[in-house]
Scaffold this motif. Structure first.
Motif, PDB file in Angstrom:
ATOM      1  N   LEU A 179     -21.807  -1.502 -10.059  1.00 30.16           N
ATOM      2  CA  LEU A 179     -21.216  -0.179  -9.857  1.00 30.16           C
ATOM      3  C   LEU A 179     -20.947  -0.013  -8.371  1.00 30.16           C
ATOM      4  CD1 LEU A 179     -23.544   1.879 -12.226  1.00 30.16           C
ATOM      5  CD2 LEU A 179     -21.373   0.760 -12.768  1.00 30.16           C
ATOM      6  N   HIS A 180     -20.187   1.020  -7.998  1.00 29.46           N
ATOM      7  CA  HIS A 180     -19.859   1.141  -6.579  1.00 29.46           C
ATOM      8  C   HIS A 180     -19.479   2.568  -6.196  1.00 29.46           C
ATOM      9  CE1 HIS A 180     -15.815   0.507  -8.386  1.00 29.46           C
ATOM     10  NE2 HIS A 180     -15.452   1.388  -7.466  1.00 29.46           N
ATOM     11  N   ILE A 181     -19.547   2.825  -4.900  1.00 27.89           N
ATOM     12  CA  ILE A 181     -18.997   4.029  -4.276  1.00 27.89           C
ATOM     13  C   ILE A 181     -17.800   3.586  -3.449  1.00 27.89           C
ATOM     14  CG2 ILE A 181     -19.402   5.927  -2.656  1.00 27.89           C
ATOM     15  CD1 ILE A 181     -22.349   5.773  -3.313  1.00 27.89           C
ATOM     16  N   SER A 182     -16.634   4.119  -3.757  1.00 24.84           N
ATOM     17  CA  SER A 182     -15.425   3.715  -3.038  1.00 24.84           C
ATOM     18  C   SER A 182     -15.388   4.298  -1.638  1.00 24.84           C
ATOM     19  CB  SER A 182     -14.176   4.167  -3.803  1.00 24.84           C
ATOM     20  OG  SER A 182     -13.992   3.395  -4.971  1.00 24.84           O
ATOM     21  N   LEU A 183     -14.944   3.470  -0.688  1.00 26.58           N
ATOM     22  CA  LEU A 183     -14.705   3.913   0.685  1.00 26.58           C
ATOM     23  C   LEU A 183     -13.232   3.758   1.051  1.00 26.58           C
ATOM     24  CD1 LEU A 183     -17.809   2.334   2.447  1.00 26.58           C
ATOM     25  CD2 LEU A 183     -17.491   4.729   1.793  1.00 26.58           C
ATOM     26  N   SER A 184     -12.421   3.382   0.076  1.00 26.05           N
ATOM     27  CA  SER A 184     -10.981   3.288   0.299  1.00 26.05           C
ATOM     28  C   SER A 184     -10.269   3.462  -1.031  1.00 26.05           C
ATOM     29  CB  SER A 184     -10.582   1.929   0.908  1.00 26.05           C
ATOM     30  OG  SER A 184     -10.542   0.922  -0.089  1.00 26.05           O
ATOM     31  N   ARG A 185      -8.985   3.734  -0.963  1.00 27.04           N
ATOM     32  CA  ARG A 185      -8.140   3.660  -2.140  1.00 27.04           C
ATOM     33  C   ARG A 185      -7.931   2.183  -2.478  1.00 27.04           C
ATOM     34  NH1 ARG A 185      -4.527   8.137  -3.079  1.00 27.04           N
ATOM     35  NH2 ARG A 185      -4.800   9.811  -1.546  1.00 27.04           N
ATOM     36  N   PRO A 186      -7.406   1.886  -3.672  1.00 26.71           N
ATOM     37  CA  PRO A 186      -6.920   0.524  -3.904  1.00 26.71           C
ATOM     38  C   PRO A 186      -5.606   0.345  -3.148  1.00 26.71           C
ATOM     39  CG  PRO A 186      -6.524   1.891  -5.838  1.00 26.71           C
ATOM     40  CD  PRO A 186      -7.311   2.727  -4.879  1.00 26.71           C
ATOM     41  N   VAL A 187      -5.604  -0.472  -2.118  1.00 25.55           N
ATOM     42  CA  VAL A 187      -4.426  -0.650  -1.264  1.00 25.55           C
ATOM     43  C   VAL A 187      -3.984  -2.100  -1.305  1.00 25.55           C
ATOM     44  CG1 VAL A 187      -5.061   1.276   0.243  1.00 25.55           C
ATOM     45  CG2 VAL A 187      -5.853  -1.039   0.783  1.00 25.55           C
ATOM     46  N   VAL A 188      -2.887  -2.407  -0.632  1.00 23.01           N
ATOM     47  CA  VAL A 188      -2.325  -3.760  -0.643  1.00 23.01           C
ATOM     48  C   VAL A 188      -2.058  -4.215   0.783  1.00 23.01           C
ATOM     49  CG1 VAL A 188      -0.386  -5.200  -1.370  1.00 23.01           C
ATOM     50  CG2 VAL A 188      -1.277  -3.453  -2.917  1.00 23.01           C
ATOM     51  N   LEU A 189      -2.588  -5.373   1.138  1.00 23.07           N
ATOM     52  CA  LEU A 189      -2.331  -5.989   2.433  1.00 23.07           C
ATOM     53  C   LEU A 189      -1.446  -7.216   2.248  1.00 23.07           C
ATOM     54  CD1 LEU A 189      -5.897  -5.907   4.051  1.00 23.07           C
ATOM     55  CD2 LEU A 189      -3.990  -4.361   4.530  1.00 23.07           C
ATOM     56  N   ARG A 190      -0.632  -7.485   3.247  1.00 25.90           N
ATOM     57  CA  ARG A 190       0.152  -8.707   3.244  1.00 25.90           C
ATOM     58  C   ARG A 190      -0.735  -9.883   3.664  1.00 25.90           C
ATOM     59  NH1 ARG A 190       4.322  -9.324   0.526  1.00 25.90           N
ATOM     60  NH2 ARG A 190       5.103 -10.866   2.015  1.00 25.90           N
ATOM     61  N   THR A 191      -0.278 -11.090   3.350  1.00 26.71           N
ATOM     62  CA  THR A 191      -1.066 -12.280   3.652  1.00 26.71           C
ATOM     63  C   THR A 191      -1.464 -12.347   5.118  1.00 26.71           C
ATOM     64  OG1 THR A 191       0.014 -13.520   1.872  1.00 26.71           O
ATOM     65  CG2 THR A 191      -1.073 -14.796   3.602  1.00 26.71           C
ATOM     66  N   GLU A 192      -0.514 -12.065   6.000  1.00 29.91           N
ATOM     67  CA  GLU A 192      -0.781 -12.172   7.437  1.00 29.91           C
ATOM     68  C   GLU A 192      -1.660 -11.038   7.968  1.00 29.91           C
ATOM     69  OE1 GLU A 192       3.203 -10.071   6.835  1.00 29.91           O
ATOM     70  OE2 GLU A 192       2.123 -11.798   5.995  1.00 29.91           O
ATOM     71  N   GLU A 193      -1.902 -10.009   7.151  1.00 26.88           N
ATOM     72  CA  GLU A 193      -2.720  -8.873   7.582  1.00 26.88           C
ATOM     73  C   GLU A 193      -4.182  -9.013   7.184  1.00 26.88           C
ATOM     74  OE1 GLU A 193       0.582  -5.249   7.301  1.00 26.88           O
ATOM     75  OE2 GLU A 193      -0.608  -5.790   5.533  1.00 26.88           O
ATOM     76  N   ARG A 194      -4.492  -9.916   6.305  1.00 24.22           N
ATOM     77  CA  ARG A 194      -5.847  -9.989   5.749  1.00 24.22           C
ATOM     78  C   ARG A 194      -6.917 -10.186   6.821  1.00 24.22           C
ATOM     79  NH1 ARG A 194      -5.876 -14.612   1.526  1.00 24.22           N
ATOM     80  NH2 ARG A 194      -4.552 -15.552   3.144  1.00 24.22           N
ATOM     81  N   GLN A 195      -6.796 -11.248   7.605  1.00 27.19           N
ATOM     82  CA  GLN A 195      -7.833 -11.536   8.592  1.00 27.19           C
ATOM     83  C   GLN A 195      -7.849 -10.517   9.734  1.00 27.19           C
ATOM     84  OE1 GLN A 195     -10.126 -13.961   7.953  1.00 27.19           O
ATOM     85  NE2 GLN A 195     -11.212 -12.916   9.600  1.00 27.19           N
ATOM     86  N   PRO A 196      -6.679 -10.095  10.269  1.00 29.96           N
ATOM     87  CA  PRO A 196      -6.722  -9.054  11.306  1.00 29.96           C
ATOM     88  C   PRO A 196      -7.387  -7.772  10.837  1.00 29.96           C
ATOM     89  CG  PRO A 196      -4.596 -10.137  11.327  1.00 29.96           C
ATOM     90  CD  PRO A 196      -5.319 -10.659  10.130  1.00 29.96           C
ATOM     91  N   PHE A 197      -7.111  -7.381   9.584  1.00 26.12           N
ATOM     92  CA  PHE A 197      -7.766  -6.173   9.069  1.00 26.12           C
ATOM     93  C   PHE A 197      -9.275  -6.368   8.976  1.00 26.12           C
ATOM     94  CE2 PHE A 197      -9.850  -4.325   5.364  1.00 26.12           C
ATOM     95  CZ  PHE A 197      -9.853  -2.999   5.757  1.00 26.12           C
ATOM     96  N   LEU A 198      -9.699  -7.495   8.404  1.00 30.31           N
ATOM     97  CA  LEU A 198     -11.129  -7.742   8.236  1.00 30.31           C
ATOM     98  C   LEU A 198     -11.831  -7.783   9.585  1.00 30.31           C
ATOM     99  CD1 LEU A 198     -13.291  -8.246   6.116  1.00 30.31           C
ATOM    100  CD2 LEU A 198     -12.811 -10.697   6.306  1.00 30.31           C
ATOM    101  N   ASP A 199     -11.216  -8.407  10.577  1.00 32.65           N
ATOM    102  CA  ASP A 199     -11.812  -8.453  11.914  1.00 32.65           C
ATOM    103  C   ASP A 199     -11.928  -7.054  12.504  1.00 32.65           C
ATOM    104  OD1 ASP A 199     -11.923 -11.192  11.694  1.00 32.65           O
ATOM    105  OD2 ASP A 199     -10.105 -11.563  12.869  1.00 32.65           O
ATOM    106  N   MET A 200     -10.873  -6.248  12.362  1.00 33.70           N
ATOM    107  CA  MET A 200     -10.894  -4.890  12.907  1.00 33.70           C
ATOM    108  C   MET A 200     -11.960  -4.041  12.228  1.00 33.70           C
ATOM    109  SD  MET A 200      -7.874  -2.000  12.980  1.00 33.70           S
ATOM    110  CE  MET A 200      -7.015  -2.777  14.355  1.00 33.70           C
ATOM    111  N   PHE A 201     -12.020  -4.113  10.900  1.00 32.39           N
ATOM    112  CA  PHE A 201     -12.993  -3.311  10.159  1.00 32.39           C
ATOM    113  C   PHE A 201     -14.418  -3.712  10.497  1.00 32.39           C
ATOM    114  CE2 PHE A 201     -15.554  -2.684   6.250  1.00 32.39           C
ATOM    115  CZ  PHE A 201     -15.531  -1.291   6.237  1.00 32.39           C
ATOM    116  N   GLN A 202     -14.677  -5.017  10.567  1.00 33.00           N
ATOM    117  CA  GLN A 202     -16.018  -5.481  10.874  1.00 33.00           C
ATOM    118  C   GLN A 202     -16.437  -5.080  12.293  1.00 33.00           C
ATOM    119  OE1 GLN A 202     -16.687  -9.514   9.793  1.00 33.00           O
ATOM    120  NE2 GLN A 202     -18.682  -9.665  10.794  1.00 33.00           N
ATOM    121  N   THR A 203     -15.524  -5.182  13.237  1.00 30.60           N
ATOM    122  CA  THR A 203     -15.831  -4.791  14.614  1.00 30.60           C
ATOM    123  C   THR A 203     -16.148  -3.299  14.705  1.00 30.60           C
ATOM    124  OG1 THR A 203     -14.432  -6.549  15.516  1.00 30.60           O
ATOM    125  CG2 THR A 203     -14.928  -4.690  16.960  1.00 30.60           C
ATOM    126  N   ALA A 204     -15.343  -2.480  14.030  1.00 31.38           N
ATOM    127  CA  ALA A 204     -15.572  -1.035  14.049  1.00 31.38           C
ATOM    128  C   ALA A 204     -16.888  -0.672  13.380  1.00 31.38           C
ATOM    129  CB  ALA A 204     -14.411  -0.320  13.358  1.00 31.38           C
TER     130      ALA A 204
END
Length: 292
Positions: free
Chosen positions: A129-154
Motif C-alpha cells: 500500500l502507499h501514500i502518494s507524493l505525486s500524480r502519475p506523471v510521464v518523463l521522457r527517457t532523457e529526463e529520468r536520471q536528471p529528475f532522480l538526481d534532483m529529487f534525491q539531492t533536494a
C-alpha cells in the motif's frame, strides 16, 4: 490463467495491482474480521526488484482489468513516474484491513458496483500500500536520471527524518477523471509536518520538468516555465490517504454514511513507520533513505 498487467503508462498510480472482488464469501457481518492469507515478510529491497509483473499486452483492454481504463497512452520513450511512501501492513494490520473491506462490501447495496481489494493479488500474494507524493506523471527517457538526481539531492538537503503516522478515518476518493473511486484510510499530520514537506519537494522537482503538481495549485504562475509557489505553504493533511480498495461506481450519500459505523479503534492504535521515499520510473524503483 494468464497474468495480466497494464502497459507502462497507467491512468493513475493506484492501478498497479489486479482487481480482487469482494464477493459474498468475503463479506461478513459488522464486527467480524476475515482471516487473511499471510506469508513470511520479505526484505524491502526484494519488493523494489519485483515491483511489476510480466506484461502480456500493450493494448488497453478494460475487460482484463475489472473495467479500469488507461488515460495516459503507452508511447515509446515515455516513462510513467510516481513518488510515494510504501507500506507493507503487518499480519495484525492486514487482518484488520481485510475485516474493514469485508464489512464495507456487506454494507454496500447489491445493485451497485462491487468493491475490489488492493490488499492481495488474485493469487493471494500480499500487495504493498502507499501514500502518494505525486500524480502519475510521464518523463521522457532523457529526463529520468536528471529528475532522480534532483529529487534525491533536494530530499537529502531537507534533513527530513524517519517518521510515524496513524490512521484516523475512512473515506471515498475519486481519481482525477472520476472513472474510479478508491476506498481509503485517512492519516494524521505527523510531527514536523513531514508529509507536507515531502509533497513540496516532490512537486517542485517534477515542476522543473514541466509535470503537474499533486494537490498544490500555485497561483499566480510566472511568465517562465517555473511556477510561483506561495510564501506560506498550505496544509494538505486532509488530502493524504492510503487506498485499500476500489470500485467503478461513485458511492452514494448513504454509502458514505454507512462506513462511519465501522469501528476503527484497533486500526488507529497502529503506528506506520516510514524511513524512505520511493521513486518509481517505468518498472525501476529507487528507494531513497531519509536522514537518520
Amino acid at each position: 490463467m494468464a497474468l495480466v498487467q497494464y502497459s507502462e503508462s497507467e491512468s493513475d498510480a493506484e492501478q498497479e495491482s489486479p482487481p480482487r472482488e469482494v464477493n459474498k464469501t468475503d463479506r461478513v457481518a459488522a464486527g467480524q474480521t476475515r482471516q487473511c492469507p499471510s506469508l513470511p515478510p520479505l526484505p524491502p529491497a526484494f519488493h523494489d526488484l519485483y515491483a511489476s509483473s510480466i506484461r502480456v499486452s500493450v493494448r488497453d483492454d478494460p475487460s482484463l482489468h475489472g473495467g479500469r481504463k488507461r488515460v495516459i497512452p503507452h508511447v515509446e520513450g515515455n516513462w510513467p513516474t510516481h513518488i510515494y511512501l510504501e507500506w507493507y501492513p503487518s499480519k495484525d494490520e492486514l487482518e484488520i484491513l481485510c475485516g474493514i473491506i469485508a464489512q464495507t462490501g456487506h454494507m454496500l447495496r447489491e445493485e451497485q458496483s462491487s468493491i475490489h481489494s488492493l490488499l492481495h493479488s488474485d493469487l493471494g500474494a500480499q500487495l504493498p500500500l502507499h501514500i502518494s507524493l505525486s500524480r502519475p506523471v510521464v518523463l521522457r527517457t532523457e529526463e529520468r536520471q536528471p529528475f532522480l538526481d534532483m529529487f534525491q539531492t533536494a530530499l537529502q538537503a531537507s534533513d527530513i527524518s524517519p517518521f510515524d503516522i496513524q490512521m484516523e478515518g475512512l473515506d471515498w476518493v475519486s481519481n482525477s477523471e472520476k472513472t474510479r473511486w478508491f476506498y481509503v484510510v485517512r492519516v494524521n499530520r505527523p510531527n514536523q509536518d513531514t508529509l507536507n514537506r515531502l509533497l513540496r519537494i516532490s512537486n517542485r522537482s517534477l515542476d522543473h520538468f514541466g509535470q503537474p503538481s499533486l494537490y498544490e495549485t500555485p497561483d499566480p504562475p510566472e511568465s517562465h516555465t517555473q511556477r510561483n509557489y506561495p510564501d506560506t505553504p498550505k496544509d494538505y493533511t486532509d488530502c493524504f490517504h492510503i487506498s485499500i480498495a476500489w470500485r467503478l461506481a461513485e458511492p452514494s450519500t448513504e454509502d458514505r454514511e454507512r462506513i462511519k459505523s465501522i469501528d476503527l479503534e484497533e486500526l488507529s492504535a497502529f503506528r506506520i513507520h516510514f524511513n524512505s521515499v520511493k521513486a518509481k520510473i517505468g518498472n525501476h524503483v529507487s528507494s531513497i533513505q531519509l536522514a537518520s
